[in-house]
Design an enzyme around this catalytic site. Sequence first.
Site, PDB file in Angstrom:
ATOM      1  N   HIS A 179       0.813  -1.142   0.211  1.00  0.00           N
ATOM      2  CA  HIS A 179       0.042   0.114  -0.004  1.00  0.00           C
ATOM      3  C   HIS A 179       0.852   1.245   0.119  1.00  0.00           C
ATOM      4  O   HIS A 179       1.546   1.492   1.158  1.00  0.00           O
ATOM      5  CB  HIS A 179      -0.993  -0.108   0.889  1.00  0.00           C
ATOM      6  CG  HIS A 179      -1.925  -1.070   1.127  1.00  0.00           C
ATOM      7  ND1 HIS A 179      -1.715  -2.341   1.876  1.00  0.00           N
ATOM      8  CD2 HIS A 179      -3.099  -1.198   0.672  1.00  0.00           C
ATOM      9  CE1 HIS A 179      -2.846  -3.080   1.501  1.00  0.00           C
ATOM     10  NE2 HIS A 179      -3.710  -2.354   0.707  1.00  0.00           N
ATOM     11  N   HIS A 220      -4.318  -6.251  -6.039  1.00  0.00           N
ATOM     12  CA  HIS A 220      -4.141  -7.323  -5.275  1.00  0.00           C
ATOM     13  C   HIS A 220      -5.734  -7.769  -4.877  1.00  0.00           C
ATOM     14  O   HIS A 220      -6.644  -7.298  -4.975  1.00  0.00           O
ATOM     15  CB  HIS A 220      -3.072  -6.956  -4.050  1.00  0.00           C
ATOM     16  CG  HIS A 220      -3.650  -5.829  -3.225  1.00  0.00           C
ATOM     17  ND1 HIS A 220      -3.464  -4.816  -3.597  1.00  0.00           N
ATOM     18  CD2 HIS A 220      -4.282  -5.911  -1.790  1.00  0.00           C
ATOM     19  CE1 HIS A 220      -3.978  -3.933  -2.749  1.00  0.00           C
ATOM     20  NE2 HIS A 220      -4.230  -4.441  -1.600  1.00  0.00           N
ATOM     21  N   CYS A 258     -12.695  -6.074   7.001  1.00  0.00           N
ATOM     22  CA  CYS A 258     -12.047  -6.235   5.720  1.00  0.00           C
ATOM     23  C   CYS A 258     -10.482  -6.922   5.798  1.00  0.00           C
ATOM     24  O   CYS A 258     -10.187  -6.909   6.918  1.00  0.00           O
ATOM     25  CB  CYS A 258     -11.765  -4.918   4.983  1.00  0.00           C
ATOM     26  SG  CYS A 258     -13.074  -3.906   4.685  1.00  0.00           S
ATOM     27  N   HIS A 310      -7.092  -9.271   3.651  1.00  0.00           N
ATOM     28  CA  HIS A 310      -6.510  -9.900   2.355  1.00  0.00           C
ATOM     29  C   HIS A 310      -6.301 -11.274   2.872  1.00  0.00           C
ATOM     30  O   HIS A 310      -5.687 -11.894   3.961  1.00  0.00           O
ATOM     31  CB  HIS A 310      -5.134  -9.168   2.366  1.00  0.00           C
ATOM     32  CG  HIS A 310      -5.320  -7.942   2.306  1.00  0.00           C
ATOM     33  ND1 HIS A 310      -5.214  -6.886   2.905  1.00  0.00           N
ATOM     34  CD2 HIS A 310      -5.206  -7.040   0.868  1.00  0.00           C
ATOM     35  CE1 HIS A 310      -5.370  -5.721   2.533  1.00  0.00           C
ATOM     36  NE2 HIS A 310      -5.467  -5.886   1.115  1.00  0.00           N
ATOM     37  N   GLU A 367     -10.043  -9.911  14.339  1.00  0.00           N
ATOM     38  CA  GLU A 367     -10.399  -8.354  14.521  1.00  0.00           C
ATOM     39  C   GLU A 367     -11.690  -8.205  15.458  1.00  0.00           C
ATOM     40  O   GLU A 367     -11.700  -7.375  16.227  1.00  0.00           O
ATOM     41  CB  GLU A 367     -10.696  -7.748  13.143  1.00  0.00           C
ATOM     42  CG  GLU A 367      -9.738  -7.725  12.389  1.00  0.00           C
ATOM     43  CD  GLU A 367      -9.849  -6.647  11.092  1.00  0.00           C
ATOM     44  OE1 GLU A 367     -10.975  -6.180  11.125  1.00  0.00           O
ATOM     45  OE2 GLU A 367      -9.420  -7.037   9.792  1.00  0.00           O
ATOM     46  N   TYR A 386     -12.267  -2.039  -7.035  1.00  0.00           N
ATOM     47  CA  TYR A 386     -12.118  -0.502  -6.384  1.00  0.00           C
ATOM     48  C   TYR A 386     -10.846  -0.234  -6.386  1.00  0.00           C
ATOM     49  O   TYR A 386      -9.948  -0.891  -6.210  1.00  0.00           O
ATOM     50  CB  TYR A 386     -13.090  -0.142  -5.502  1.00  0.00           C
ATOM     51  CG  TYR A 386     -12.186  -0.451  -4.191  1.00  0.00           C
ATOM     52  CD1 TYR A 386     -11.558   0.621  -3.415  1.00  0.00           C
ATOM     53  CD2 TYR A 386     -12.184  -1.638  -3.411  1.00  0.00           C
ATOM     54  CE1 TYR A 386     -10.899   0.338  -2.487  1.00  0.00           C
ATOM     55  CE2 TYR A 386     -11.437  -1.960  -2.457  1.00  0.00           C
ATOM     56  CZ  TYR A 386     -10.748  -0.886  -1.619  1.00  0.00           C
ATOM     57  OH  TYR A 386     -10.127  -1.095  -0.641  1.00  0.00           O
ATOM     58  N   GLU A 406      -5.427   2.414  -2.578  1.00  0.00           N
ATOM     59  CA  GLU A 406      -6.086   1.026  -2.512  1.00  0.00           C
ATOM     60  C   GLU A 406      -6.422   0.493  -3.812  1.00  0.00           C
ATOM     61  O   GLU A 406      -6.857   1.438  -4.638  1.00  0.00           O
ATOM     62  CB  GLU A 406      -7.322   0.900  -1.670  1.00  0.00           C
ATOM     63  CG  GLU A 406      -7.049   0.955  -0.090  1.00  0.00           C
ATOM     64  CD  GLU A 406      -6.564  -0.299   0.492  1.00  0.00           C
ATOM     65  OE1 GLU A 406      -6.389  -1.205  -0.423  1.00  0.00           O
ATOM     66  OE2 GLU A 406      -6.597  -0.430   1.875  1.00  0.00           O
ATOM     67  N   GLU A 415      -7.733  -2.962  -5.585  1.00  0.00           N
ATOM     68  CA  GLU A 415      -8.198  -4.338  -5.053  1.00  0.00           C
ATOM     69  C   GLU A 415      -9.496  -4.865  -5.948  1.00  0.00           C
ATOM     70  O   GLU A 415     -10.304  -4.120  -6.285  1.00  0.00           O
ATOM     71  CB  GLU A 415      -8.710  -4.331  -3.420  1.00  0.00           C
ATOM     72  CG  GLU A 415      -7.373  -4.003  -2.662  1.00  0.00           C
ATOM     73  CD  GLU A 415      -7.878  -3.911  -0.989  1.00  0.00           C
ATOM     74  OE1 GLU A 415      -7.143  -3.722  -0.390  1.00  0.00           O
ATOM     75  OE2 GLU A 415      -9.185  -3.779  -0.766  1.00  0.00           O
ATOM     76  N   TRP A 455     -14.292   2.185  -0.164  1.00  0.00           N
ATOM     77  CA  TRP A 455     -15.031   0.731  -0.659  1.00  0.00           C
ATOM     78  C   TRP A 455     -16.315   0.451  -0.094  1.00  0.00           C
ATOM     79  O   TRP A 455     -17.048   0.103  -0.768  1.00  0.00           O
ATOM     80  CB  TRP A 455     -13.767  -0.126  -0.166  1.00  0.00           C
ATOM     81  CG  TRP A 455     -13.528  -0.271   1.111  1.00  0.00           C
ATOM     82  CD1 TRP A 455     -14.258  -1.203   1.864  1.00  0.00           C
ATOM     83  CD2 TRP A 455     -12.555   0.179   2.003  1.00  0.00           C
ATOM     84  NE1 TRP A 455     -13.757  -1.149   3.196  1.00  0.00           N
ATOM     85  CE2 TRP A 455     -12.427  -0.151   3.343  1.00  0.00           C
ATOM     86  CE3 TRP A 455     -11.405   1.225   1.600  1.00  0.00           C
ATOM     87  CZ2 TRP A 455     -11.766   0.131   4.323  1.00  0.00           C
ATOM     88  CZ3 TRP A 455     -10.736   1.732   2.269  1.00  0.00           C
ATOM     89  CH2 TRP A 455     -11.004   1.256   3.660  1.00  0.00           C
TER      90      TRP A 455
END
Length: 187
Positions: free
Chosen positions: A19, A26, A61, A63, A81, A98, A108, A110, A155
């Site tokens: 980032h 990604h 959110c 990855h 989280e 986005y 971002e 992604e 997003w």
Amino acid sequence: MLLDESGAGIGVADKASVHHASTPLHLAFSSYLFDGAGRLLLTRRALHKKTWPGVWTNSCCGHPAPDEPVAAAVSRRLVDELGLADVTLDLVLPAFRYRAVMENGVTENEMCPVFRGLVAGDPEPNPDEVDSFEWAPWAEFAPAVLAGARPVSPWCALQVAELWAFGPDPLTWPTASPAALPPAART
């Protein structure tokens, strides 16, 4: 997992190094968790996050790790989280994509499949990831976001526009086929 424009994997990179102003495309994911009354669990990103610190956004959110199924990554991050385990997930936006740029230039970029989940009870947020949370009735939250009256992450705003098209009751949204995921996410 780094992607080409078709969504195929072309390599991997450490999240901390990806980032920046020229963030490569990604794989990521977003999740929207609801209670039985149709309230959305919103989270405020921790104040020290590199991207959009302190901004309100959807439930979770993240990855996926290399070769990790996206749904498994969502489940892993929900535990990490929010302390939420055993959440049943449904794929609702398999091909969401986005690009957003912060004021400081951090970007971002992604392909970000979106999942819906149903939970009972409050989360136990990890302060390294989540500053705070709130429950918002979807039928009030979504129109407020669409009208610009409720600021959220870029997003989330884009996803809300697509999700609202499914109707005001998130518990009746159609599910999508995993075959519609980007190729790199079909593991």
